[in-house]
Write a protein that holds these residues in place. Structure first.
Motif, PDB file in Angstrom:
ATOM      1  N   GLY A   2      -4.777  -9.997  -3.151  1.00  0.00           N
ATOM      2  CA  GLY A   2      -3.597  -9.736  -3.951  1.00  0.00           C
ATOM      3  C   GLY A   2      -3.623 -10.608  -5.187  1.00  0.00           C
ATOM      4  O   GLY A   2      -4.527 -11.432  -5.388  1.00  0.00           O
ATOM      5  N   ARG A  13       3.579 -12.576  -2.470  1.00  0.00           N
ATOM      6  CA  ARG A  13       3.781 -11.182  -2.040  1.00  0.00           C
ATOM      7  C   ARG A  13       2.781 -10.704  -0.993  1.00  0.00           C
ATOM      8  O   ARG A  13       2.902  -9.586  -0.502  1.00  0.00           O
ATOM      9  CB  ARG A  13       3.742 -10.262  -3.266  1.00  0.00           C
ATOM     10  N   SER A  32       0.403  -7.179 -14.590  1.00  0.00           N
ATOM     11  CA  SER A  32       1.544  -6.988 -13.692  1.00  0.00           C
ATOM     12  C   SER A  32       2.366  -5.751 -14.016  1.00  0.00           C
ATOM     13  O   SER A  32       2.639  -5.439 -15.187  1.00  0.00           O
ATOM     14  CB  SER A  32       2.498  -8.186 -13.785  1.00  0.00           C
ATOM     15  N   PHE A  40      -0.866  -3.816  -4.925  1.00  0.00           N
ATOM     16  CA  PHE A  40      -0.166  -4.243  -6.134  1.00  0.00           C
ATOM     17  C   PHE A  40      -0.234  -3.154  -7.201  1.00  0.00           C
ATOM     18  O   PHE A  40      -1.323  -2.717  -7.590  1.00  0.00           O
ATOM     19  CB  PHE A  40      -0.790  -5.535  -6.689  1.00  0.00           C
TER      20      PHE A  40
END
Length: 533
Positions: free
Chosen positions: A291, A296, A461, A508
């Motif tokens: 990740g 997370r 992101s 993700f």
């Protein structure tokens, strides 16, 4: 146990209790989505936790089940290994062909074998003599089977030394040939062989473990780093392996007990400089990651952090079972059992560095992972209060690093705080070599073997508030200025669970900024990123 270790054991076991099938004596698959199939490795970890709770009846039920399903045909490559799940068809049949790391996984000899050793060392008074004998026989078979492993042969990737007659790799005849190995697998392999040989009075087995351990040590001391560097998951496995070396082998009679404490301290010293307590993340680069933000996904390093500085100071949330990669929470019992001994070996000042950011600094190191690296990788990471930039230069035989995974190899990582979350930028590897320069607020990348077809793909992101990104100006929490000899116009796409051009990576979601070279380009592709807040 210390309160932190006890808390980790209690919470993880309460979670695993809900997966336990007492009639069959296995855990249901803790990853879920398996239509009530069971799973072997997590059952072994759960059995250790049961012993830590003084429940020997159910622990022995699980142990005998696992051993009963162990592969015992010496003519098979998977001899001494363990079933991945009890409903599994017979491996190696026409309907269920043998497929390494799929229908069978050679690493499970080490994972389950080490669990048996810890059980025998810590809780032998709770295990009957008959079951102890079964466990020792199982360890003998696992150790013998593990000796079948030769890197580059039969699709195996565990390399015990350069002396093996493997011809398919370009490193075979280099003058700087040194022993090479996957650290997490090798640490366990050397330990189980050395421990089992001593316990059973088998000198050849003992010597094999010592010889293999010496090769691991020789590689480590080149740069005082693990070959697979800075992995939120696999550094945690390596720490486990080193603790086994330190605790369960006789002082003065093993290279493992001699070098294990130093290797453990050196590993933690690097972690301490890369761990950012404010972000609760290990700054990049990451040789293999599951990740882009440890807040997370469940990482093994977060479990070790829990035992050392408490759950609140780790990257685990209140309910780790809802995080990505949550199956790794099943490792918790072994970490809880070893936690208090572990704490006695740590470098001075470590705990303070894990709880308080020490200020802006730059970390530099080298790591070497033959046969995949042509030369040591050069690592530089800059850390500040709210931004970290880390990258490594490398020249390797494959794209994606030793794990040959473009998804998990993150040679360039930037992380920053947005005020509500940790954001990230990572270079998706598309070349076998990369040169980097990291300075405060700046990252320079170039491909020494690149050409007009080279691309720079940046994984950036997605943000929790759902904000649509149209360009760099919409990236939250940081300003990014891009320069270099790339085409100034980039492509932009989204990778989402419910749509977009691509699928998420390691669960993700992300935005994909890709730069190509201009028409007629000649020279070395270069991309520079300058950051500000």
């Amino acid at each position: 146990m210390s309160p932190n270790a006890q808390g980790l054991l209690n919470e993880s076991m309460a979670w695993m209790d809900t997966f336990y099938d007492s009639e069959l004596g296995y855990l249901y698959d803790v990853e879920g989505g398996a239509a009530l199939r069971h799973e072997t490795r997590s059952s072994a970890w759960y059995a250790l936790g049961l012993l830590a709770r003084n429940d020997s009846t159910e622990a022995e039920h699980i142990i005998t089940n696992i051993i009963g399903a162990q592969f015992k045909d010496p003519s098979r490559q998977w001899y001494g290994d363990y079933q991945k799940y009890p409903e599994e068809p017979e491996v190696g049949t026409a309907a269920y062909p043998a497929s390494i790391y799929n229908s069978w996984d050679p690493n499970w000899r080490g994972f389950i074998g080490t669990m048996f050793v810890v059980m025998l060392e810590e809780f032998s008074d709770l295990i009957s003599e008959a079951v102890q004998e079964l466990m020792l026989e199982s360890l003998f078979n696992a150790t013998m089977g593990d000796s079948y492993r030769v890197g580059g042969v039969d699709d195996d990737n565990l390399y015990p030394s350069y002396s093996n007659p493997v011809r398919s790799f370009p490193w075979r005849d280099r003058e700087d040939s040194v022993p090479c190995t996957d650290p997490r697998k090798a640490l366990m392999r050397a330990f189980v062989s050395g421990w089992t040989g001593r316990r059973l009075g088998d000198q050849n087995m003992t010597d094999a473990g010592e010889h293999y351990a010496q090769e691991i040590v020789d590689l480590f001391v080149r740069h005082n780093t693990l070959s697979e560097f800075n992995s939120g998951t696999y550094t945690g496995v390596s720490i486990f392996g080193l603790l086994l070396w330190c605790k369960y082998l006789p002082a003065g009679d093993s290279v493992m007990s001699e070098y294990g404490p130093k290797m453990l301290r050196d590993t933690w010293s690097a972690v301490a400089q890369l761990w950012h307590p404010g972000m609760r993340n290990m700054a990049g680069p990451w040789d293999r990651a599951y990740g882009y933000d440890m807040n997370r996904y469940v990482s093994l390093m977060a479990l070790w952090m829990w035992t050392l500085v408490g759950k609140e100071q780790s990257s685990l949330i209140k309910k780790p079972q809802v995080m990505s990669h949550s199956a790794d929470w099943a490792w918790s019992p072994l970490m809880a059992v070893l936690a208090d001994y572990h704490a006695t070996l740590l470098p001075d000042g470590l705990l303070d560095s894990l709880t308080r950011f020490g200020g802006e600094h730059t970390f530099e190191a080298q790591a070497y992972y033959p046969p995949y690296d042509y030369a040591p990788r050069n690592i530089t990471t800059w850390l500040s209060e709210n931004v970290t930039i880390g990258a490594e230069s490398y020249k390797e035989t494959v794209i994606g690093g030793p794990s040959t995974s473009q998804e998990s190899f993150n040679p360039t990582v930037v992380q920053w705080t947005t005020g509500s979350e940790i954001a990230f930028l990572s270079l998706y590897p598309t070349e076998r070599s990369l040169d980097v320069q990291v300075t405060p607020w700046r990252l320079d990348l170039s491909y020494p073997e690149g050409n007009a077809s080279s691309i720079f793909t940046l994984v950036v992101s997605a943000f929790a508030d759902g904000r649509t990104v149209h360009g760099w100006e919409d990236v939250k929490g940081i300003s990014v200025n891009v320069s270099g000899n790339v085409n100034a116009t980039h492509s932009l796409s989204f990778a989402g669970q419910m749509g977009g051009r691509s699928k998420p990576l390691r669960d993700f979601e992300y935005w994909n900024f890709t730069y190509v070279m201009p028409d007629g380009f000649r020279g070395l592709p270069q991309l520079s990123l300058e950051f500000s807040r």
